[in-house]
Design a protein around this motif. Structure first.
Motif, PDB file in Angstrom:
ATOM      1  N   THR A 148       0.830  -1.199   0.000  1.00 45.34           N
ATOM      2  CA  THR A 148       0.000   0.000   0.000  1.00 45.34           C
ATOM      3  C   THR A 148       0.865   1.250   0.000  1.00 45.34           C
ATOM      4  O   THR A 148       0.613   2.211  -0.733  1.00 45.34           O
ATOM      5  CB  THR A 148      -0.922   0.017   1.231  1.00 45.34           C
ATOM      6  N   ALA A 149       1.904   1.238   0.829  1.00 41.66           N
ATOM      7  CA  ALA A 149       2.802   2.386   0.904  1.00 41.66           C
ATOM      8  C   ALA A 149       3.463   2.645  -0.443  1.00 41.66           C
ATOM      9  O   ALA A 149       3.621   3.794  -0.871  1.00 41.66           O
ATOM     10  CB  ALA A 149       3.859   2.158   1.974  1.00 41.66           C
ATOM     11  N   LYS A 150       3.838   1.555  -1.136  1.00 45.95           N
ATOM     12  CA  LYS A 150       4.492   1.692  -2.437  1.00 45.95           C
ATOM     13  C   LYS A 150       3.502   2.160  -3.492  1.00 45.95           C
ATOM     14  O   LYS A 150       3.801   3.064  -4.293  1.00 45.95           O
ATOM     15  CB  LYS A 150       5.107   0.356  -2.848  1.00 45.95           C
ATOM     16  N   THR A 151       2.306   1.558  -3.500  1.00 48.46           N
ATOM     17  CA  THR A 151       1.307   1.880  -4.513  1.00 48.46           C
ATOM     18  C   THR A 151       0.819   3.317  -4.387  1.00 48.46           C
ATOM     19  O   THR A 151       0.678   4.039  -5.387  1.00 48.46           O
ATOM     20  CB  THR A 151       0.106   0.918  -4.409  1.00 48.46           C
ATOM     21  N   LEU A 152       0.541   3.747  -3.148  1.00 49.23           N
ATOM     22  CA  LEU A 152      -0.013   5.079  -2.932  1.00 49.23           C
ATOM     23  C   LEU A 152       1.059   6.138  -2.732  1.00 49.23           C
ATOM     24  O   LEU A 152       0.749   7.320  -2.598  1.00 49.23           O
ATOM     25  CB  LEU A 152      -0.952   5.063  -1.716  1.00 49.23           C
ATOM     26  N   GLY A 153       2.324   5.703  -2.672  1.00 43.18           N
ATOM     27  CA  GLY A 153       3.411   6.658  -2.497  1.00 43.18           C
ATOM     28  C   GLY A 153       3.344   7.381  -1.165  1.00 43.18           C
ATOM     29  O   GLY A 153       3.390   8.610  -1.099  1.00 43.18           O
ATOM     30  N   ILE A 154       3.184   6.603  -0.096  1.00 51.98           N
ATOM     31  CA  ILE A 154       3.045   7.208   1.231  1.00 51.98           C
ATOM     32  C   ILE A 154       4.385   7.776   1.692  1.00 51.98           C
ATOM     33  O   ILE A 154       5.299   7.040   2.032  1.00 51.98           O
ATOM     34  CB  ILE A 154       2.519   6.171   2.252  1.00 51.98           C
ATOM     35  N   VAL A 155       4.468   9.088   1.668  1.00 56.33           N
ATOM     36  CA  VAL A 155       5.644   9.804   2.155  1.00 56.33           C
ATOM     37  C   VAL A 155       5.137  11.024   2.898  1.00 56.33           C
ATOM     38  O   VAL A 155       4.294  11.768   2.385  1.00 56.33           O
ATOM     39  CB  VAL A 155       6.572  10.250   1.003  1.00 56.33           C
ATOM     40  N   TYR A 156       5.630  11.246   4.106  1.00 56.89           N
ATOM     41  CA  TYR A 156       5.156  12.360   4.913  1.00 56.89           C
ATOM     42  C   TYR A 156       6.122  13.536   4.831  1.00 56.89           C
ATOM     43  O   TYR A 156       7.323  13.370   4.999  1.00 56.89           O
ATOM     44  CB  TYR A 156       4.941  11.908   6.361  1.00 56.89           C
ATOM     45  N   THR A 157       5.566  14.717   4.564  1.00 62.01           N
ATOM     46  CA  THR A 157       6.370  15.915   4.365  1.00 62.01           C
ATOM     47  C   THR A 157       6.924  16.411   5.699  1.00 62.01           C
ATOM     48  O   THR A 157       6.166  16.568   6.662  1.00 62.01           O
ATOM     49  CB  THR A 157       5.496  17.025   3.751  1.00 62.01           C
ATOM     50  N   PRO A 158       8.227  16.677   5.779  1.00 65.05           N
ATOM     51  CA  PRO A 158       8.802  17.240   7.011  1.00 65.05           C
ATOM     52  C   PRO A 158       8.105  18.532   7.410  1.00 65.05           C
ATOM     53  O   PRO A 158       7.700  19.323   6.549  1.00 65.05           O
ATOM     54  CB  PRO A 158      10.266  17.490   6.626  1.00 65.05           C
ATOM     55  N   GLU A 159       7.970  18.753   8.701  1.00 72.82           N
ATOM     56  CA  GLU A 159       7.196  19.878   9.210  1.00 72.82           C
ATOM     57  C   GLU A 159       7.768  21.224   8.762  1.00 72.82           C
ATOM     58  O   GLU A 159       7.020  22.177   8.521  1.00 72.82           O
ATOM     59  CB  GLU A 159       7.127  19.825  10.742  1.00 72.82           C
ATOM     60  N   GLU A 160       9.106  21.311   8.643  1.00 74.19           N
ATOM     61  CA  GLU A 160       9.713  22.561   8.192  1.00 74.19           C
ATOM     62  C   GLU A 160       9.263  22.907   6.770  1.00 74.19           C
ATOM     63  O   GLU A 160       9.047  24.083   6.435  1.00 74.19           O
ATOM     64  CB  GLU A 160      11.237  22.464   8.255  1.00 74.19           C
ATOM     65  N   ILE A 161       9.125  21.874   5.921  1.00 71.91           N
ATOM     66  CA  ILE A 161       8.646  22.097   4.549  1.00 71.91           C
ATOM     67  C   ILE A 161       7.164  22.458   4.550  1.00 71.91           C
ATOM     68  O   ILE A 161       6.721  23.321   3.780  1.00 71.91           O
ATOM     69  CB  ILE A 161       8.894  20.842   3.679  1.00 71.91           C
ATOM     70  N   VAL A 162       6.398  21.806   5.419  1.00 72.97           N
ATOM     71  CA  VAL A 162       4.977  22.137   5.556  1.00 72.97           C
ATOM     72  C   VAL A 162       4.815  23.617   5.901  1.00 72.97           C
ATOM     73  O   VAL A 162       4.036  24.341   5.267  1.00 72.97           O
ATOM     74  CB  VAL A 162       4.316  21.264   6.643  1.00 72.97           C
ATOM     75  N   ASP A 163       5.579  24.081   6.898  1.00 71.71           N
ATOM     76  CA  ASP A 163       5.469  25.477   7.319  1.00 71.71           C
ATOM     77  C   ASP A 163       5.882  26.433   6.202  1.00 71.71           C
ATOM     78  O   ASP A 163       5.260  27.490   6.012  1.00 71.71           O
ATOM     79  CB  ASP A 163       6.348  25.718   8.551  1.00 71.71           C
ATOM     80  N   PHE A 164       6.920  26.060   5.452  1.00 69.65           N
ATOM     81  CA  PHE A 164       7.365  26.900   4.332  1.00 69.65           C
ATOM     82  C   PHE A 164       6.279  27.002   3.265  1.00 69.65           C
ATOM     83  O   PHE A 164       5.991  28.091   2.736  1.00 69.65           O
ATOM     84  CB  PHE A 164       8.644  26.335   3.720  1.00 69.65           C
ATOM     85  N   ILE A 165       5.648  25.876   2.930  1.00 71.98           N
ATOM     86  CA  ILE A 165       4.582  25.871   1.921  1.00 71.98           C
ATOM     87  C   ILE A 165       3.400  26.731   2.375  1.00 71.98           C
ATOM     88  O   ILE A 165       2.827  27.501   1.598  1.00 71.98           O
ATOM     89  CB  ILE A 165       4.136  24.426   1.621  1.00 71.98           C
ATOM     90  N   LEU A 166       3.017  26.590   3.645  1.00 75.34           N
ATOM     91  CA  LEU A 166       1.890  27.367   4.167  1.00 75.34           C
ATOM     92  C   LEU A 166       2.197  28.865   4.119  1.00 75.34           C
ATOM     93  O   LEU A 166       1.357  29.670   3.688  1.00 75.34           O
ATOM     94  CB  LEU A 166       1.575  26.939   5.598  1.00 75.34           C
ATOM     95  N   ARG A 167       3.392  29.244   4.554  1.00 77.14           N
ATOM     96  CA  ARG A 167       3.763  30.672   4.529  1.00 77.14           C
ATOM     97  C   ARG A 167       3.837  31.194   3.096  1.00 77.14           C
ATOM     98  O   ARG A 167       3.447  32.337   2.824  1.00 77.14           O
ATOM     99  CB  ARG A 167       5.097  30.883   5.238  1.00 77.14           C
ATOM    100  N   SER A 168       4.325  30.353   2.183  1.00 72.75           N
ATOM    101  CA  SER A 168       4.414  30.762   0.771  1.00 72.75           C
ATOM    102  C   SER A 168       3.029  30.959   0.173  1.00 72.75           C
ATOM    103  O   SER A 168       2.790  31.921  -0.573  1.00 72.75           O
ATOM    104  CB  SER A 168       5.185  29.707  -0.028  1.00 72.75           C
TER     105      SER A 168
END
Length: 269
Positions: A148-168
């Protein structure tokens, strides 16, 4: 130990092993008609509330995941998950199966749960809690459901990147879309279509980008999320509710006692 990043794979193996053991115990338990009726009822609740295509096998998986992960939730969210309607339903189903003779007490998780409690105790901020949640379940999904992880590409975004995307995104809304209030504007609807464990939405709430005076209205009307993996859906619902409640200082009176998940329907919205 000096840090424990490399230990998570080892720790989570205990959780994965307990999950598979619990799945088998629940499967064995529903050989009894009364337990089978209870699982049928639980499955129907999931189908009505989340997704009409949910199967008995998926309901068993979700129940097993809940039972083996309950102490993780209690440690990170300080018992908040007990207010979630999905959690209440799973606990009721667990109680019925146990009363019917099923052994649904997880084995072999003492060290893992102790480790999580230690980490949760040191996670004082919302950011630290999001990191802990991601570390646990990113490893769990990869080990428990590799295909399932391989098929759906389960990867969790690091929180620092999450915050950067939200601010952007907030800055883009202000400067390119001429919205002085950015992401908190009433005309902006925020959709997280692959919510995972809810990190993007939780961090948005925790960030303060949405002022307190409009948070209730935006939470109720403008924030939407979706997730198809049942465990991730459950984690996301609790995570977002907990972030909102922490930020808001408790339930708003306008909810009239409604549990937040009844208003914030991940998949329906």
């Amino acid at each position: 130990k000096c840090g424990d990043r490399e230990y998570w794979d080892s720790w989570v193996k205990d959780l994965v092993g307990a999950f598979h053991q619990m799945s088998q115990r629940i499967t064995d338990a529903i050989a009894k008609p009364s337990s089978k009726r209870e699982l049928d009822s639980f499955t129907e609740e999931l189908q009505a509330a989340i997704n009409p295509s949910i199967t008995h096998e998926q309901a068993i998986e979700m129940l097993a995941q809940h039972i083996t992960s309950k102490e993780v939730f209690d440690a990170i969210f300080s018992g908040f998950a007990d207010n979630n309607p999905v959690s209440v339903s799973m606990q009721n189903t667990r109680s019925v199966l146990q009363a019917d003779g099923a052994d649904l007490d997880p084995q072999g998780l003492a060290k893992f749960n102790e480790h999580v409690r230690e980490k949760a105790a040191s996670a004082k901020t919302g950011l630290a809690k999001q990191k802990l949640l991601r570390e646990i379940y990113e490893h769990f999904f990869v080990q428990a459901f590799p295909e399932t992880a391989k098929t759906l590409g389960i990867v969790y975004t690091p929180e620092e990147i999450v915050d950067f995307i939200l601010r952007s995104a907030d800055r883009a809304a202000r400067e390119l879309l001429n919205l002085p209030e950015g992401l908190s504007s009433q005309s902006v609807h925020i959709l997280d279509p692959f919510s995972g464990t809810g990190t993007f939405t939780a961090r948005l709430i925790e960030s303060g980008m949405i002022p307190d005076e409009v948070l209730y209205d935006r939470y109720k009307h403008n924030i939407h999320a979706n997730e198809i993996l049942l465990l991730a859906y459950y984690i996301s619902a609790v995570n977002i509710e907990a972030a909102y409640t922490q930020k808001a200082g408790g339930f708003y009176k306008e909810f009239d006692g409604m549990v937040l998940a009844d208003t914030f329907r991940l998949n329906e919205d």
